[in-house]
Design a protein around this motif. Structure first.
Motif, mmCIF file in Angstrom:
data_model
loop_
_atom_site.group_PDB
_atom_site.id
_atom_site.type_symbol
_atom_site.label_atom_id
_atom_site.label_comp_id
_atom_site.label_asym_id
_atom_site.label_seq_id
_atom_site.Cartn_x
_atom_site.Cartn_y
_atom_site.Cartn_z
ATOM 1 N N ASP A 175 24.514 43.983 30.282
ATOM 2 C CA ASP A 175 23.530 42.878 30.338
ATOM 3 C C ASP A 175 23.855 42.242 31.424
ATOM 4 O O ASP A 175 24.768 42.108 32.080
ATOM 5 C CB ASP A 175 23.481 42.132 28.789
ATOM 6 C CG ASP A 175 22.754 40.760 29.258
ATOM 7 O OD1 ASP A 175 22.715 39.668 29.202
ATOM 8 O OD2 ASP A 175 21.565 40.218 28.209
ATOM 9 N N VAL A 176 22.702 41.703 32.449
ATOM 10 C CA VAL A 176 22.638 40.580 33.464
ATOM 11 C C VAL A 176 24.033 39.722 33.134
ATOM 12 O O VAL A 176 24.756 39.730 34.197
ATOM 13 C CB VAL A 176 22.249 41.044 34.284
ATOM 14 C CG1 VAL A 176 22.058 40.526 35.678
ATOM 15 C CG2 VAL A 176 21.096 42.361 35.081
ATOM 16 N N TRP A 177 23.535 39.100 32.451
ATOM 17 C CA TRP A 177 24.094 37.857 32.532
ATOM 18 C C TRP A 177 25.923 37.822 32.165
ATOM 19 O O TRP A 177 26.711 37.502 32.757
ATOM 20 C CB TRP A 177 23.448 37.242 30.631
ATOM 21 C CG TRP A 177 24.085 35.732 30.813
ATOM 22 C CD1 TRP A 177 24.849 35.098 29.797
ATOM 23 C CD2 TRP A 177 24.283 34.707 31.890
ATOM 24 N NE1 TRP A 177 25.784 34.307 30.315
ATOM 25 C CE2 TRP A 177 25.400 33.650 31.576
ATOM 26 C CE3 TRP A 177 23.785 34.268 33.238
ATOM 27 C CZ2 TRP A 177 25.421 32.319 31.853
ATOM 28 C CZ3 TRP A 177 23.894 32.996 33.566
ATOM 29 C CH2 TRP A 177 24.476 32.057 33.385
ATOM 30 N N GLU A 178 25.868 38.889 30.820
ATOM 31 C CA GLU A 178 27.098 39.820 31.032
ATOM 32 C C GLU A 178 27.828 39.906 32.136
ATOM 33 O O GLU A 178 29.199 39.902 32.702
ATOM 34 C CB GLU A 178 27.274 41.009 29.927
ATOM 35 C CG GLU A 178 28.681 41.173 29.621
ATOM 36 C CD GLU A 178 29.006 42.467 28.667
ATOM 37 O OE1 GLU A 178 29.730 42.961 28.568
ATOM 38 O OE2 GLU A 178 27.763 42.567 27.347
ATOM 39 N N MET A 179 27.603 40.563 33.407
ATOM 40 C CA MET A 179 27.864 41.350 34.600
ATOM 41 C C MET A 179 27.975 40.490 34.999
ATOM 42 O O MET A 179 29.399 40.005 35.772
ATOM 43 C CB MET A 179 26.393 42.628 35.238
ATOM 44 C CG MET A 179 26.800 44.007 34.544
ATOM 45 S SD MET A 179 25.502 44.550 35.024
ATOM 46 C CE MET A 179 26.128 44.830 36.719
ATOM 47 N N LEU A 180 27.451 39.506 35.315
ATOM 48 C CA LEU A 180 27.659 38.409 36.083
ATOM 49 C C LEU A 180 29.098 37.056 35.654
ATOM 50 O O LEU A 180 29.709 36.609 36.582
ATOM 51 C CB LEU A 180 26.024 37.104 36.550
ATOM 52 C CG LEU A 180 25.036 38.066 36.996
ATOM 53 C CD1 LEU A 180 23.936 36.558 36.812
ATOM 54 C CD2 LEU A 180 25.553 37.938 38.720
ATOM 55 N N THR A 181 28.590 37.837 34.502
ATOM 56 C CA THR A 181 30.242 36.776 33.731
ATOM 57 C C THR A 181 31.785 36.866 34.065
ATOM 58 O O THR A 181 32.849 36.874 34.332
ATOM 59 C CB THR A 181 30.263 35.861 32.085
ATOM 60 O OG1 THR A 181 29.722 37.141 32.152
ATOM 61 C CG2 THR A 181 29.147 35.191 31.946
ATOM 62 N N GLU A 182 31.012 39.113 34.461
ATOM 63 C CA GLU A 182 32.742 39.993 34.179
ATOM 64 C C GLU A 182 33.105 38.966 36.152
ATOM 65 O O GLU A 182 34.206 38.940 36.269
ATOM 66 C CB GLU A 182 32.019 40.535 34.140
ATOM 67 C CG GLU A 182 32.297 41.151 32.791
ATOM 68 C CD GLU A 182 32.117 42.542 32.603
ATOM 69 O OE1 GLU A 182 31.353 43.325 33.218
ATOM 70 O OE2 GLU A 182 31.679 43.280 31.255
ATOM 71 N N ALA A 183 31.719 39.102 36.838
ATOM 72 C CA ALA A 183 32.286 39.032 38.430
ATOM 73 C C ALA A 183 32.422 37.579 38.902
ATOM 74 O O ALA A 183 33.270 37.632 40.427
ATOM 75 C CB ALA A 183 31.054 39.679 38.775
ATOM 76 N N LEU A 184 31.598 36.690 37.698
ATOM 77 C CA LEU A 184 32.604 35.358 38.368
ATOM 78 C C LEU A 184 33.558 34.267 38.673
ATOM 79 O O LEU A 184 33.836 34.200 39.369
ATOM 80 C CB LEU A 184 31.284 33.736 37.398
ATOM 81 C CG LEU A 184 31.495 32.514 38.038
ATOM 82 C CD1 LEU A 184 30.616 32.244 39.090
ATOM 83 C CD2 LEU A 184 31.323 31.728 36.435
ATOM 84 N N PRO A 185 34.394 34.854 38.114
ATOM 85 C CA PRO A 185 35.634 34.788 37.846
ATOM 86 C C PRO A 185 36.483 35.821 39.392
ATOM 87 O O PRO A 185 36.931 34.014 40.059
ATOM 88 C CB PRO A 185 36.647 35.258 36.937
ATOM 89 C CG PRO A 185 35.798 35.498 35.498
ATOM 90 C CD PRO A 185 34.298 35.660 36.327
ATOM 91 N N GLY A 186 36.293 36.633 40.058
ATOM 92 C CA GLY A 186 36.954 36.804 41.197
ATOM 93 C C GLY A 186 36.038 36.045 42.289
ATOM 94 O O GLY A 186 37.391 35.387 43.270
ATOM 95 N N THR A 187 34.366 36.000 42.363
ATOM 96 C CA THR A 187 34.274 34.605 43.517
ATOM 97 C C THR A 187 34.728 33.475 43.359
ATOM 98 O O THR A 187 35.059 32.660 44.112
ATOM 99 C CB THR A 187 32.735 34.919 43.244
ATOM 100 O OG1 THR A 187 32.075 36.767 43.399
ATOM 101 C CG2 THR A 187 32.031 34.203 44.407
ATOM 102 N N LEU A 188 34.619 33.288 42.446
ATOM 103 C CA LEU A 188 35.324 31.406 42.006
ATOM 104 C C LEU A 188 36.428 31.934 42.480
ATOM 105 O O LEU A 188 37.091 30.602 43.024
ATOM 106 C CB LEU A 188 35.103 30.803 40.452
ATOM 107 C CG LEU A 188 35.146 29.942 39.927
ATOM 108 C CD1 LEU A 188 34.557 28.820 40.552
ATOM 109 C CD2 LEU A 188 35.466 29.748 38.674
ATOM 110 N N VAL A 189 37.377 32.386 41.683
ATOM 111 C CA VAL A 189 39.011 31.995 43.153
ATOM 112 C C VAL A 189 38.911 32.369 43.852
ATOM 113 O O VAL A 189 39.748 31.157 45.414
ATOM 114 C CB VAL A 189 40.046 33.377 42.492
ATOM 115 C CG1 VAL A 189 41.218 33.439 42.653
ATOM 116 C CG2 VAL A 189 40.381 32.632 40.230
ATOM 117 N N LEU A 190 38.213 33.080 45.188
ATOM 118 C CA LEU A 190 37.626 33.720 46.010
ATOM 119 C C LEU A 190 37.679 32.170 46.642
ATOM 120 O O LEU A 190 37.898 31.899 47.822
ATOM 121 C CB LEU A 190 37.534 34.944 46.677
ATOM 122 C CG LEU A 190 36.854 35.332 48.029
ATOM 123 C CD1 LEU A 190 38.325 34.783 49.064
ATOM 124 C CD2 LEU A 190 36.226 36.151 48.220
ATOM 125 N N SER A 191 36.734 31.807 46.195
ATOM 126 C CA SER A 191 35.613 30.680 47.126
ATOM 127 C C SER A 191 37.251 29.584 46.885
ATOM 128 O O SER A 191 36.828 28.716 47.811
ATOM 129 C CB SER A 191 34.380 30.281 46.259
ATOM 130 O OG SER A 191 33.663 31.537 46.492
#
Length: 349
Positions: A116-132
């Motif tokens: 599921d794409v939404w599940e993939m986005l939620t898994e990738a979001l923490p990494g981008t959020l911390v980096l940003s």
């Protein structure tokens, strides 16, 4: 306030619709067969036709677009068998087995991993959020500090150095700075810095399992923060120079207030509006996915996921990432407009 928010939300929805339409039709112009990419090059004709029918690829592009909008819409029409896989509330039973439902937007599933794409986005979001967050904190603190120092020490070597450094920071592309920093500090000086060329927020080891590795954050955060840092330095310097010549600043000095109090309590607050605009805009861009920086440093986030999806021609993942990016811009721009009135009460929404 309510009228303002409703108007901005309406504009935001129109922007998202425009993004969906643009990316959808551009993607359909590109060469490639998602069905063959899903099944592999050796798939038989019958299997390919079944997958095309399942993914609605056998229908005209306009119909495919309407079906995708139907999946995205929180209120949509679905067959009962289609709605089984959705989180929905049935609103009305239509003709046959059709239902009018209230649901969360459905971004479909990846062509490659069937996830599921939404599940993939939620898994990738923490990494981008911390980096940003790390990058924008570095850029904000260092940028405002250097901008104030440059304005207060105008026409000195400190001012010249800060301005020259900001020009270099603006001119250097992020992907170039990423390569230079990764090679210099992650390879050449790795024995002294303890840093690596690539790495993510969590490292995996056969013995210790998943471990938090914050040192992997240093190089990509600095790389990502260089350009917003340069912009913030110049904006803070310009705004502070303008404010420091105002009458109320001279009045504050005449009352005997300390220089630090005048600069930070009176001058800086009134100089922050353009800086807030830059910070919120850059944070939206960073959070949306720093594609090249994440790709160079092997950082697991939305940017790297988007590049991988583009390489594999994985349309649902690519569209989901682009929509997520556009949504972040809309929300943060709305928050920035509200924040202006908090910083400067003279501004009315």
């Amino acid at each position: 306030m309510l009228r303002f928010l409703l108007r901005k939300i309406t504009y935001g929805i129109l922007v998202l619709l425009g993004v969906v339409a643009l990316v959808f039709f551009l993607f359909n112009v590109l060469p490639g067969d998602p069905a063959r990419l899903t099944l592999g090059q050796r798939a038989d004709v019958a299997s390919l036709e079944n997958v095309r029918k399942e993914l609605h690829l056998d229908k005209p592009v306009a119909v495919q677009f309407l079906l995708y909008l139907n999946d995205l819409s929180p209120i949509s029409v679905h067959a009962r068998e289609e709605a089984v896989n959705l989180h929905y509330i049935s609103l009305l039973h239509l003709s046959g087995d059709r239902l009018l439902v209230l649901k969360t937007p459905y971004l479909r599933r990846s062509y490659q991993g069937k996830k599921d794409v939404w599940e993939m986005l939620t898994e990738a979001l923490p990494g981008t959020l911390v980096l940003s967050i790390a990058a924008i904190l570095f850029a904000t603190v260092a940028g405002i500090g250097l901008g104030i120092l440059s304005a207060v020490k105008k026409d000195t070597w400190m001012d010249t150095g800060a301005v020259f450094g900001s020009v270099v920071g603006i001119s250097a592309p992020s992907f170039f700075m990423g390569i230079v920093l990764a090679y210099l500090f992650g390879f050449v000086l790795s024995d002294y810095t303890g840093l690596h060329m690539t790495g993510s927020l969590f490292d995996y080891d056969a013995f210790s399992g998943r471990t938090l590795t914050l040192k992997n954050l240093i190089l990509p955060a600095i790389t990502l923060g260089i350009r917003p840092l340069a912009i913030i330095v110049q904006l803070t310097r310009g705004a502070m120079l303008d404010v420091l010549h105002q009458d109320y600043i001279r009045t504050a000095y005449a009352k005997g207030l300390q220089k630090r109090t005048v600069i930070f309590r009176h001058a800086l607050r009134n100089a922050l509006n353009p800086v807030v605009t830059a910070i919120t805009g850059w944070f939206a861009e960073l959070l949306a996915g720093a594609f090249f920086v994440e790709y160079i440093f092997g950082w697991k986030g939305i940017g790297k996921m988007t590049v991988d999806a583009l390489e594999k021609f994985d349309f649902p993942v690519l569209m989901g990432a682009v929509l997520f990016t556009a949504g972040i811009f809309v929300v943060i721009n709305l928050l920035a407009d509200v924040l202006y009135s908090v910083i400067d009460p003279r501004i009315k929404l």
